[in-house]
Every structure is written in structure tokens, then in C-alpha cells.
Design a protein around this motif. Structure first.
Motif, PDB file in Angstrom:
ATOM      1  N   TRP A  74       0.453  -1.413  -0.465  1.00 20.99           N
ATOM      2  CA  TRP A  74       0.284  -0.140   0.136  1.00 20.99           C
ATOM      3  C   TRP A  74       0.711   0.862  -0.006  1.00 20.99           C
TER       4      TRP A  74
ATOM      5  N   ARG B 196       2.279   6.837   3.297  1.00 21.79           N
ATOM      6  CA  ARG B 196       1.272   7.561   3.664  1.00 21.79           C
ATOM      7  C   ARG B 196       2.569   8.274   4.435  1.00 21.79           C
TER       8      ARG B 196
ATOM      9  N   THR C  69      -1.357   4.244   9.539  1.00 26.39           N
ATOM     10  CA  THR C  69      -3.030   2.958   9.518  1.00 26.39           C
ATOM     11  C   THR C  69      -3.792   3.544  10.453  1.00 26.39           C
TER      12      THR C  69
ATOM     13  N   THR D 103     -15.438  -6.135  -1.202  1.00 24.10           N
ATOM     14  CA  THR D 103     -14.570  -6.099  -2.074  1.00 24.10           C
ATOM     15  C   THR D 103     -13.379  -6.934  -1.511  1.00 24.10           C
TER      16      THR D 103
ATOM     17  N   ALA E 103      -6.427  -5.161   0.868  1.00 24.53           N
ATOM     18  CA  ALA E 103      -7.144  -4.994  -0.788  1.00 24.53           C
ATOM     19  C   ALA E 103      -6.378  -4.220  -1.703  1.00 24.53           C
ATOM     20  N   GLU E 104      -6.427  -4.196  -3.253  1.00 26.96           N
ATOM     21  CA  GLU E 104      -5.933  -3.301  -4.652  1.00 26.96           C
ATOM     22  C   GLU E 104      -5.738  -1.276  -3.922  1.00 26.96           C
ATOM     23  N   ASP E 105      -6.855  -1.033  -2.904  1.00 26.49           N
ATOM     24  CA  ASP E 105      -6.970   0.136  -2.777  1.00 26.49           C
ATOM     25  C   ASP E 105      -6.392   0.061  -1.675  1.00 26.49           C
ATOM     26  N   SER E 106      -5.343  -0.520  -1.125  1.00 24.44           N
ATOM     27  CA  SER E 106      -4.349  -0.406  -0.100  1.00 24.44           C
ATOM     28  C   SER E 106      -5.447  -0.483   1.728  1.00 24.44           C
ATOM     29  N   ARG E 107      -6.524  -0.666   1.657  1.00 27.84           N
ATOM     30  CA  ARG E 107      -6.903  -0.820   2.549  1.00 27.84           C
ATOM     31  C   ARG E 107      -6.802  -2.371   3.191  1.00 27.84           C
ATOM     32  N   ARG E 108      -6.984  -2.426   4.164  1.00 26.39           N
ATOM     33  CA  ARG E 108      -6.374  -4.124   5.571  1.00 26.39           C
ATOM     34  C   ARG E 108      -8.011  -5.069   5.905  1.00 26.39           C
TER      35      ARG E 108
ATOM     36  N   ILE F 299      -7.218   1.741   7.449  1.00 24.63           N
ATOM     37  CA  ILE F 299      -8.059   2.706   6.751  1.00 24.63           C
ATOM     38  C   ILE F 299      -6.238   3.207   6.861  1.00 24.63           C
TER      39      ILE F 299
ATOM     40  N   ASN G 148      -3.399   9.466   5.756  1.00 22.58           N
ATOM     41  CA  ASN G 148      -2.773  10.410   5.100  1.00 22.58           C
ATOM     42  C   ASN G 148      -2.181  11.344   6.006  1.00 22.58           C
TER      43      ASN G 148
END
Length: 208
Positions: free
Chosen positions: A9, A12, A78, A102, A135-140, A200, A203
């Protein structure tokens, strides 16, 4: 958890003057993606020389969450929030799990030792098993199991409603729902002996 390889991921931002080991100690003020809060507890975890932190943060707006900081090798922050175990399709030992439509692919697992300070809901020291999916969107999605049978486990059910009966969450001293008696971190779902949370990427994290 970190082995020095790049994480799957995105890296940040952690404020340049932010020192996680000092600024995440209980009683300190932090700001997570612009939202200020106070650190109530801290877990310092270690596995085969790798170390990471997990801090219980109460935001001023009323939400309680866990913030982890891992070195990969630069710091990655995270935000972790509890998930109803019944909402997850699959669990530890499987190649992937699904949550909210997802897919999350297996990333890593292991057993770490920890030391706790402040309010964590755990024993002062112990061990935790974990299984992580990404996941591909960086969530775990993370499954965690603290202590031996009968030992204290961290309560991830801090706010909201009971996943079993839907009543406003008002736990007993042992972490059970006062309305139906269920313990959301132990009794609910096919993987009920594991606590389940979704991670998540944060940022921006800094001292408040």
C-alpha cells in the motif's frame, strides 16, 4: 511485521517533527488527518526483531480508534476500526477474504509479543496472533487473537451498536453487551475467537 520490503500500500505522510515512539505515549495529543485527539493507551509489539506500535486514540469528536505505525522502512500509519465478524466472508487460513464487496488477499501472519501502557484492554504484556489481508485500494483486514485461553483480550468494540442485537453499545466490566450478553470480540461470527478490524491508510499524522 515489516521485513524491510516495500509495503503493497502507499507510503503515507507522518509529520517531520512527529516522533511516533514519543508522541504516541498515553496522554499525548495527536492529529490524524486533521482530526485532533488524545492517546489513551499504547501497545509496543515485536516479532523477530521487527517492531511496530498500536495506539488507542480518542478523537475530540467522540470516535475511538486504533492507530498503528509500522516501519517499512519509512513510517506507515494506519487507522483501524472494528468490523462485525459476521460481515466478513472467510478468515484466517484462507487465501482471501471479502468485506463489503471487496476482496482482500492474504499478505502476512505471525505471532508477536507486546508490552502495554495506559488503557489498552490487554494484559500488561503477552502475545498476539495476527493474520493480515490487503486489497488493491490499500485497505487491510486484520484478524488478531490476544493471549492464551482465558487471558485478557483487547476490546475493539468501543463505540456504536452491538453487532448481535443492535442495541447501543454499553459493555459490562467483562466486555459483554448489557442487552444480549454477547462479547463481540469473542462470540460473534465464524471467526469469533479473533478480533476483526479494517485498516485505512492515514494520510497525515502529527503531534497536535
Amino acid at each position: 511485521r515489516a521485513d524491510g520490503a516495500p509495503a503493497p500500500w502507499g507510503i503515507r505522510n507522518i509529520g517531520a517533527v512527529f516522533d511516533p515512539r514519543a508522541d504516541l505515549s498515553p496522554g499525548r495529543r495527536v492529529r490524524i488527518d486533521g482530526k485532533p485527539g488524545s492517546v489513551h493507551g499504547l501497545l509496543d509489539l515485536e516479532e523477530e526483531g521487527d517492531r511496530w506500535l498500536e495506539a488507542l486514540v480518542h478523537l475530540d469528536e467522540g470516535l475511538a480508534l486504533w492507530l498503528s505505525v509500522e516501519w517499512m522502512p519509512t513510517p506507515v500509519a494506519t487507522v483501524w476500526l472494528p468490523v462485525r465478524p459476521t460481515e466478513v466472508d472467510g478468515g484466517p487460513g484462507e487465501k482471501q477474504v471479502r468485506l463489503g464487496g471487496t476482496s482482500f488477499a492474504f499478505y502476512e501472519n505471525g505471532t508477536a509479543s507486546y508490552r502495554a501502557t495506559g488503557e489498552t484492554g490487554t494484559e500488561p504484556a503477552g502475545r498476539v496472533d495476527y493474520v493480515d489481508y490487503v486489497a488493491e485500494d490499500s485497505r487491510r483486514v486484520s484478524f488478531e487473537r490476544y493471549g492464551e485461553t482465558g487471558a485478557g483480550r483487547r476490546s475493539t468494540m468501543l463505540t456504536g451498536t452491538c453487532p448481535q442485537c443492535g442495541a447501543a453499545w454499553q459493555p459490562t466490566s467483562t466486555g459483554h453487551c448489557t442487552s444480549c450478553g454477547v462479547n463481540p470480540t469473542v462470540d460473534v461470527g465464524a471467526w469469533g475467537t479473533w478480533e476483526v478490524s479494517i485498516g485505512i491508510p492515514a494520510n497525515d499524522v502529527s503531534a497536535a
